[in-house]
Design a protein around this motif. Sequence first.
Motif, PDB file in Angstrom:
ATOM      1  N   LYS A 199      25.140  49.976  29.516  1.00  0.00           N
ATOM      2  CA  LYS A 199      24.670  50.601  30.746  1.00  0.00           C
ATOM      3  C   LYS A 199      25.718  51.519  31.346  1.00  0.00           C
ATOM      4  O   LYS A 199      25.399  52.488  32.034  1.00  0.00           O
ATOM      5  CB  LYS A 199      24.278  49.531  31.767  1.00  0.00           C
ATOM      6  CG  LYS A 199      23.652  50.080  33.038  1.00  0.00           C
ATOM      7  CD  LYS A 199      23.205  48.973  33.974  1.00  0.00           C
ATOM      8  CE  LYS A 199      22.540  49.554  35.220  1.00  0.00           C
ATOM      9  NZ  LYS A 199      22.084  48.482  36.148  1.00  0.00           N
ATOM     10  N   GLU A 214      27.175  55.221  35.354  1.00  0.00           N
ATOM     11  CA  GLU A 214      26.124  54.228  35.165  1.00  0.00           C
ATOM     12  C   GLU A 214      24.879  54.966  34.711  1.00  0.00           C
ATOM     13  O   GLU A 214      24.388  55.858  35.414  1.00  0.00           O
ATOM     14  CB  GLU A 214      25.854  53.467  36.458  1.00  0.00           C
ATOM     15  CG  GLU A 214      24.840  52.354  36.305  1.00  0.00           C
ATOM     16  CD  GLU A 214      24.698  51.520  37.557  1.00  0.00           C
ATOM     17  OE1 GLU A 214      23.570  51.434  38.084  1.00  0.00           O
ATOM     18  OE2 GLU A 214      25.724  50.965  38.021  1.00  0.00           O
ATOM     19  N   GLU A 240      21.029  55.771  33.673  1.00  0.00           N
ATOM     20  CA  GLU A 240      19.671  55.435  34.100  1.00  0.00           C
ATOM     21  C   GLU A 240      18.731  55.658  32.918  1.00  0.00           C
ATOM     22  O   GLU A 240      18.714  56.748  32.326  1.00  0.00           O
ATOM     23  CB  GLU A 240      19.232  56.311  35.274  1.00  0.00           C
ATOM     24  CG  GLU A 240      17.805  56.067  35.726  1.00  0.00           C
ATOM     25  CD  GLU A 240      17.324  57.070  36.746  1.00  0.00           C
ATOM     26  OE1 GLU A 240      16.108  57.082  37.014  1.00  0.00           O
ATOM     27  OE2 GLU A 240      18.147  57.858  37.260  1.00  0.00           O
ATOM     28  N   ARG A 241      17.945  54.642  32.572  1.00  0.00           N
ATOM     29  CA  ARG A 241      17.021  54.739  31.447  1.00  0.00           C
ATOM     30  C   ARG A 241      15.587  54.544  31.930  1.00  0.00           C
ATOM     31  O   ARG A 241      15.334  53.845  32.912  1.00  0.00           O
ATOM     32  CB  ARG A 241      17.361  53.692  30.383  1.00  0.00           C
ATOM     33  CG  ARG A 241      18.802  53.797  29.865  1.00  0.00           C
ATOM     34  CD  ARG A 241      19.066  52.789  28.757  1.00  0.00           C
ATOM     35  NE  ARG A 241      20.481  52.668  28.455  1.00  0.00           N
ATOM     36  CZ  ARG A 241      21.147  53.444  27.610  1.00  0.00           C
ATOM     37  NH1 ARG A 241      20.509  54.412  26.976  1.00  0.00           N
ATOM     38  NH2 ARG A 241      22.443  53.262  27.390  1.00  0.00           N
ATOM     39  N   ASP A 242      14.649  55.193  31.218  1.00  0.00           N
ATOM     40  CA  ASP A 242      13.239  55.012  31.550  1.00  0.00           C
ATOM     41  C   ASP A 242      12.693  53.771  30.832  1.00  0.00           C
ATOM     42  O   ASP A 242      13.434  53.044  30.159  1.00  0.00           O
ATOM     43  CB  ASP A 242      12.423  56.268  31.225  1.00  0.00           C
ATOM     44  CG  ASP A 242      12.378  56.591  29.735  1.00  0.00           C
ATOM     45  OD1 ASP A 242      12.766  55.723  28.909  1.00  0.00           O
ATOM     46  OD2 ASP A 242      11.956  57.705  29.381  1.00  0.00           O
ATOM     47  N   THR A 286      17.717  57.663  28.056  1.00  0.00           N
ATOM     48  CA  THR A 286      18.595  57.974  29.184  1.00  0.00           C
ATOM     49  C   THR A 286      18.083  59.233  29.877  1.00  0.00           C
ATOM     50  O   THR A 286      17.958  60.291  29.255  1.00  0.00           O
ATOM     51  CB  THR A 286      20.039  58.185  28.713  1.00  0.00           C
ATOM     52  OG1 THR A 286      20.438  57.072  27.922  1.00  0.00           O
ATOM     53  CG2 THR A 286      20.974  58.310  29.901  1.00  0.00           C
ATOM     54  N   GLU A 300      24.737  58.160  37.272  1.00  0.00           N
ATOM     55  CA  GLU A 300      25.517  58.186  38.513  1.00  0.00           C
ATOM     56  C   GLU A 300      26.979  58.129  38.132  1.00  0.00           C
ATOM     57  O   GLU A 300      27.379  57.320  37.293  1.00  0.00           O
ATOM     58  CB  GLU A 300      25.137  56.996  39.382  1.00  0.00           C
ATOM     59  CG  GLU A 300      25.888  56.895  40.688  1.00  0.00           C
ATOM     60  CD  GLU A 300      25.443  55.684  41.496  1.00  0.00           C
ATOM     61  OE1 GLU A 300      26.307  55.075  42.168  1.00  0.00           O
ATOM     62  OE2 GLU A 300      24.234  55.343  41.452  1.00  0.00           O
ATOM     63  N   ALA A 307      24.938  61.663  41.713  1.00  0.00           N
ATOM     64  CA  ALA A 307      23.910  61.184  40.799  1.00  0.00           C
ATOM     65  C   ALA A 307      22.847  62.251  40.614  1.00  0.00           C
ATOM     66  O   ALA A 307      22.635  63.117  41.475  1.00  0.00           O
ATOM     67  CB  ALA A 307      23.275  59.896  41.332  1.00  0.00           C
TER      68      ALA A 307
END
Length: 283
Positions: free
Chosen positions: A92, A106, A108-110, A115, A119, A270
């Motif tokens: 992550k 960090e 972010e994945r759906d 990806t 952030e 982000a």
Amino acid sequence: MGTYEYVVADVFTDVPLEGNPTAVFPDASGLCAGRMQQIARELHLSETVFVLPPEQDGDIRVRIFTPVNELPFAGHPTLGTAVVLGASHEAKELRMETAKGTVSFELERDHDGRTVGAEMWQPLPVWEPYDRAAELLTALDLVDTGSTLPVEVYDNGPRHVFVGLDGVPALSSLEPDQRLLARLPDMAANCFAGSGTRWRLRMFSPAYGVVEDAATGSAAGALAVHLARHGLVPFGEWIEIRQGVGMGRSSTMRARATGTPERIESVQVAGAAVVVARGTLFA
């Protein structure tokens, strides 16, 4: 002659052909700095990123080039690189070594595991009054109106100077004299307007080979600090910054600064990114 794969991602957007494009070379081993600069000039994006094996405490190391020089850190290309590498990085978090230190992301994945954003915790900027503010205001044709906040320069890798305008219409109508701006070395002129948690930004930097930038992640973090230091945004509150609107490359960045006016504790930025192209370079 070597063969190098690269990816183009549009950053601070989830819509292809908007945001700010960056080129990422996921394996740049074997390329010297001179060749990297030539490639960045050839691709002629605001920044191109070359990924290398880590040397200290990171998962990877990066070098970042504009068409005319190398930067120790930049926001949109590093965030774009984090999203590109997320396809093969299962964790992550991603730690990226830059010339300004190791930057943490960090991812972010759906729901499919792709990806789609990240952030980042940016290098903490240092700041001081900008000693060539009069020349800058002349280049921006703002001598009569001045700036809504003190004209200060923030250094977090690039050097960002901030000039505040009374509203978005005044910001949108700016037509800087690029020849005069080019006389101001090692700086990016960032003009902003807005209130509360919603802000607009335009960035001009012929010194970095960029007439106008569609999304400037390093400036977003520094702007969050600038606004918080001068009492326009509470420390710890996220703000939304839109950029590139008049260029037809609308970008959305989120940023916040924590700490006090005397001591900044963290700067976070982000946003989303989307891969739009893949290619092979013969160099």
